[in-house]
Every structure is written in structure tokens, then in C-alpha cells.
Design a protein around this motif. Structure first.
Motif: not given
Length: 601
Positions: A329, A369, A377
Motif C-alpha cells: 500500500c 488496501c 499500491f
């Protein structure tokens, strides 16, 4: 009536049984257990117990004194029960009439240097054939096997992977015909029974196979060859956690068989312990040019294009299979992890899924996420699939294939892929460590090693050795019959740009100064449970029993804390007399001990 303590095969259990017959230590017997019949090995005769005992049904085999010595060593050294150690061995069928002995004659003529190596290996009971990739080690092996057969003894040729048995099978059968058998986990039950019968009859004189081939019932084993002896695949990950390469040395000494450890990159510890013969260069006297680059860049692509125009093949090593290794993330920095293991999951874009390479749990690729809900990401490190996709876009006319455990899931698929590559139906082969394992690619003109610093920087005292050896192994796949080129992607070119002897000299001093094998032994003791508190409590009970010993390096959560829904703690030891320290405290019902571990994860 007599009473015997019997260890049940493949279990940690021992029970007392009775019989009117006399049995001795090492006898393998059939005994009743609840409503079925099982096999066990007699340990000793005991006094009549207070409880009622069942009768021994029959005797089917006996381990002689030498084999019992080996079984007891495995049990003690690798922290397992006698039943688990004895369960490694295959029992022969009822011994049939032996075949008449037939001698063999191969057509191989050794070069003067190969003959020198052969003579050296003949002189030593345990020795290392330290030969560059393509230097002609196999021809020497074949001449050693020929001599062994002509002494009416058997030869065992150990290989680290099923993937490389087919090539070796062809070469051995070319010289020794029906005397050869191949043994590994993918061989059918029916074929295994046939091999056991023919081995007992004396028809089979050469067995080539993975580590389990060490435990077949040989009549008179005269030679054990451990090819690619540096490979971690010789280590078993189930109890007993033995190393077949190390046990081969014990078998050799106990059974009076010659042992040859072969590799282009022998283990530092073995090179220190055993005499070796250095076989340099390639059989066809080819040359190799080595380049270094920091990135997967235009230089690499231009070299690939050059080889495609020359109708030559390229292999590319990548440490990571699948697509980008992790999804991380961008907002909170957390990787998307497996719900059963404390590890980041790998992206498999072709399946639109994330997969855990430890427990095989699979889930859809998330849009947000799981930790913070962010939609952005980062993808950490490229895998084999990503490299293949990029190359297919850049070289649409080239045939590009992947060679990793996601693709080659069976021996037949491995054989088909390697046959296509050998027939030059594939231009570029992209793969993981499987690429480096003993395959003979005669038309590879370019070897590329990507992201090797990932291995070099891993948290393990053997990281430097693994990275250097792997780079050399992949490098050795190019230029076997013609001149070749090698490109290594690294930020540490000076580390890789030297001879193995120079690396060894530095590494052995490093190990000596810091007190690592071969100067000491190491042991990892693991405690795991579905309940965190129980695993931790078991570990602390063990640690408190050990007390303040200098051999205790440390303890705590394992690097992968949760694996297959179990919490893991580990205790690490380093020293010379570890068994004396560990045995008085360890409870093998709640702990697993790994002597000489190859991984600390």
C-alpha cells in the motif's frame, strides 16, 4: 514367553509386544495395532510388563548391525525417534534368486586432465570433484560407475531435483542400459515395486534419483555420487530433518563405499573438510565474457536482440516466480498478507489472484488496501511472469517461456519444456533457481542473472555463498559448446567478479572470525501452535531449562511468525556440543529440532 520393545516405523511410538520366538535388535516385524497390522523394528528384549501385551505376528526383514548404526545416528543427530529414522528405509521383497554377474564396458575415453581427476577420486574414500560447469564431470562419474559395476557392486547417483533426472537417465542408460533405475517421488508405486525386485535380484546396478534413493535396500553399495552437492534440496524439511548429502558420507564410511561430491560451486564447509580435485574450463574449451549492470536496461535488451539475430538461445534467472512479488500500500506501507501466514502474498496476474507461496492460499487481487482502505499500491520486485510479459512485448517474434514451479508442476511438463528448449523451439527461457540445476543447454549463448542482490542481502550467514554460487551456476549454463556471455545485474560487481577460490578464501576467514560452520554446528528449535500463548509457553519452558549457555544465540518469534495458521517461535544455537545441551531439555512432542538448518525463516 519373551517381551520386546518395538519402535513402530514412521511414528515416534514404541510399544511392548510378546512372542515365544527369539528376536534380536534390528529385526523388522509385523505387529497388531488396534484393528490393523503395522511394521516395527525390535529395539531390545525387556522384562515382562504389568500390562497385557499383544503377540508379534511375524518377522519380515532384519537391519544388520551397520544399518542399525546408521538408523541410531539419524535418530540421535537429527532429533527423531528410532521409528521415524528406520521408516526412511525401503524394505526389499523376499529375496529371489540372484542374476548372474555381467561386466560392462563404456566407450568413454577420458582426457589426461579427466584421468588425473579420476585417479584422485579413486585414491580417496570421500572427495570433491570441483569442476566448472561443462568441464566433463559426468564422463568421470560414468567411468567410476563402470569400475563399480565390474566389481559386482552397486552405484548410487544422487541428484537434487526430479527436474534433472531425465537428462541423466538418458546418459546413464546409453552406457549401462537396463542396469539403470530412476527413483524419486513421482515414480509410480508399481514401478517402485519392480525396481525393488530387480535391485534384490541384482539386475539393477545403478540407481539415479533424489534423496530418498539413498534408503533403498542395496546388496553391496560400492559408490555414492552426490551431484550438485551444494544444493539445499538435499535437506529434508520433514522429520527426521536429515541432509542426504551429509548422510551419503556416513553411508560411505559405514558401508565401505566410495563417496564423490561433485559441484562447480562446492559448499564452503565441504571444501574445508574434504580433499578436492579442481577441474577447470569447459570440455570444449570455450570462453566466456562477463558484464555487470545495475538495472534491467537497454544493454541487456540489446544483448538479447543480438542473440536472437544470431539464432542463439538466452536464459534469464529471476529470484522470484509469478508477477510482482508483493502488493504494498502506497499510503500505509503494509503489504497484502496471507490470512494464514505472516507473509506477503505474490501477484499472479494470469489468474487475477494473490497466492501465498507457503500454504498456497489464494484470494482475488484487492481493489483497496485491507489495512487502510487506500486504492494505491506499489509493486515490489519483478517476478518471472513480469519479465516474460515485458520481453514478449519487446520481441513479439521470439518464443519466450517460463520455467518455474508455477509452470512445471510435474516431471512430464519439465521434460516436455526442456525437450523443446533442447530442440531450439524456445529462444528465451526465464526461470527461478530451477534453471541453475544441472541442465545441459548446449546452444545457450547468453546467461542473464537478475536481482541477485536480493539473495546477497538476505539475513543468513550463508547469503554470500548462496548468491555467489547461484550466479556461477547460472553463468555456467552459457557457452558450453561455443563461446558465451553473462550479464549480472548487481550493485556489487566486485563481489561477483572473481574466482571461486578467491571467494572461498575470504569466506572461510569470515566464518572462522565470526564462529560459523564449519567451525561450529548450528541448530534451530521451533515451537508452533494454533494458540500463540501455548507456543510461547513451550518455548520459554525450554529456554529456562537451557539456562545461560554461550551456545544459546537467541530466541523469540520466527521471522515468519504465523505459518499455515500456526504461531511460530524459535530458539537458535551455535556451538560444538549442542546435543548435550539440547537433549536434557527438549520435548519432541511440542518442539521440532533442525540440526544444520539450511533456512532460518
Amino acid at each position: 514367553m519373551r517381551y520386546y520393545e518395538i519402535a513402530l516405523l514412521n511414528t515416534p511410538n514404541t510399544f511392548t509386544y510378546r512372542s515365544k520366538n527369539r528376536y534380536k535388535k534390528g529385526d523388522v516385524v509385523v505387529v497388531p495395532l488396534k484393528n490393523r497390522e503395522v511394521q516395527g523394528v525390535v529395539l531390545k528384549e525387556v522384562e515382562k510388563p504389568e500390562f497385557e501385551c499383544k503377540d508379534i505376528i511375524s518377522k519380515i526383514y532384519e537391519f544388520d548391525e551397520k544399518y542399525m548404526k546408521i538408523i541410531e545416528f539419524i535418530s540421535f543427530y537429527y532429533f527423531s525417534s528410532i521409528g521415524e529414522a528406520a521408516g526412511l528405509f525401503y524394505l526389499p521383497p523376499k529375496l529371489p534368486k540372484k542374476e548372474a554377474f555381467q561386466s560392462v564396458k563404456t566407450q568413454i575415453v577420458l582426457t589426461p586432465k579427466q584421468q588425473e581427476a579420476y585417479d584422485f577420486l579413486e585414491k580417496n574414500e570421500v572427495s570433491i570433484l570441483f569442476g566448472d560447469t561443462g568441464s566433463g564431470k559426468t564422463e568421470i562419474y560414468i567411468k567410476l560407475i563402470e569400475k563399480t559395476i565390474n566389481e559386482n557392486k552397486e552405484a548410487l547417483f544422487l541428484l537434487p531435483e526430479i527436474a534433472i533426472t531425465s537428462q541423466m537417465e538418458k546418459r546413464l542408460k546409453k552406457h549401462f542400459g537396463e542396469n539403470v533405475a530412476i527413483w524419486h517421488s513421482k515414480v509410480t508405486k508399481k514401478t517402485k515395486e519392480k525396481i525393488l525386485n530387480e535391485l534384490a535380484e541384482g539386475k539393477i546396478k545403478v540407481v539415479a534419483g533424489a534423496r530418498s534413493a539413498l534408503f533403498l535396500p542395496y546388496n553391496d553399495l560400492g559408490l555414492i555420487i552426490v551431484d550438485e552437492e551444494h544444493d539445499d534440496s538435499y535437506k529434508s524439511e520433514s522429520t527426521p530433518k536429515y541432509n542426504a548429502k551429509d548422510l551419503a558420507v556416513l553411508f560411505g564410511k559405514t558401508l565401505n563405499a566410495k563417496v564423490v561430491l561433485g559441484s562447480a560451486t562446492p559448499l564452503v564447509s565441504d571444501l574445508y573438510k574434504f580433499p578436492h580435485f579442481r577441474l577447470k574450463g569447459t570440455y570444449f574449451n570455450t570462453t566466456k565474457k562477463r558484464y555487470f549492470t545495475e538495472h534491467f536496461d537497454g544493454f541487456i535488451l540489446s544483448k538479447i536482440e543480438e542473440k536472437l539475430k544470431q539464432k542463439k538461445q538466452t536464459i534469464i534467472f529471476v529470484p522470484t516466480r509469478a508477477h510482482f512479488k508483493y502488493m504494498i500500500c502506497k499510503n500505509c506501507g503494509e503489504a497484502v498478507k496471507c490470512k494464514y501466514c505472516d507473509v506477503a502474498m505474490s501477484i499472479h496476474k494470469d489468474k487475477l489472484a494473490l497466492k501465498c507461496h507457503y500454504c498456497n492460499f489464494t484470494s482475488p487481487i484487492p481493489n483497496v488496501c485491507p489495512s487502510c482502505g487506500s486504492e494505491e499500491f506499489l509493486n515490489e520486485r519483478k517476478g518471472t511472469s513480469e519479465i516474460v510479459e515485458e520481453l514478449k512485448e519487446l520481441f513479439p517474434d521470439a518464443v519466450i517461456e517460463k520455467f518455474d514451479r508455477d509452470i512445471v508442476t510435474s516431471k512430464s511438463r519439465i521434460d516436455k519444456l526442456l525437450k523443446r528448449f533442447a530442440n531450439k523451439e524456445i529462444d528465451i527461457l526465464v526461470g527461478t533457481q530451477m534453471l541453475a540445476k544441472g541442465h545441459d543447454y548446449p546452444d545457450v549463448a547468453l546467461s542473464i542473472v537478475l536481482d541477485i542482490d536480493f539473495l546477497l542481502n538476505s539475513a543468513d550467514y550463508k547469503a554470500r555463498e548462496r548468491a555467489f554460487a547461484l550466479a556461477r551456476q547460472v553463468e555456467g549454463r552459457a557457452g558450453r559448446k561455443e563461446d558465451g556471455e553473462v550479464i549480472i545485474q548487481t550493485l556489487n560487481p566486485e563481489f561477483f567478479d572473481r574466482s571461486y577460490e578467491e571467494f572461498y578464501k575470504e569466506e572461510i576467514e569470515f566464518r572462522k572470525d565470526l564462529g560459523y560452520p564449519p567451525f561450529v554446528r548450528m541448530c534451530k528449535v521451533e515451537f508452533s501452535d494454533k494458540k500463540l500463548e501455548i507456543a510461547k509457553e513451550n518455548m520459554m519452558r525450554f529456554v529456562n531449562c537451557i539456562g545461560e549457555k554461550e551456545e544459546l544465540m537467541g530466541y523469540g518469534e520466527a521471522p515468519i511468525f504465523k505459518l499455515q495458521n500456526r504461531y511460530r517461535f524459535q530458539v537458535l544455537f551455535k556451538g560444538k556440543n549442542l546435543h548435550k545441551i539440547i537433549y536434557p531439555c527438549i520435548d519432541l512432542k511440542v518442539a521440532k529440532a533442525d540440526m544444520d538448518p539450511v533456512s532460518f525463516i
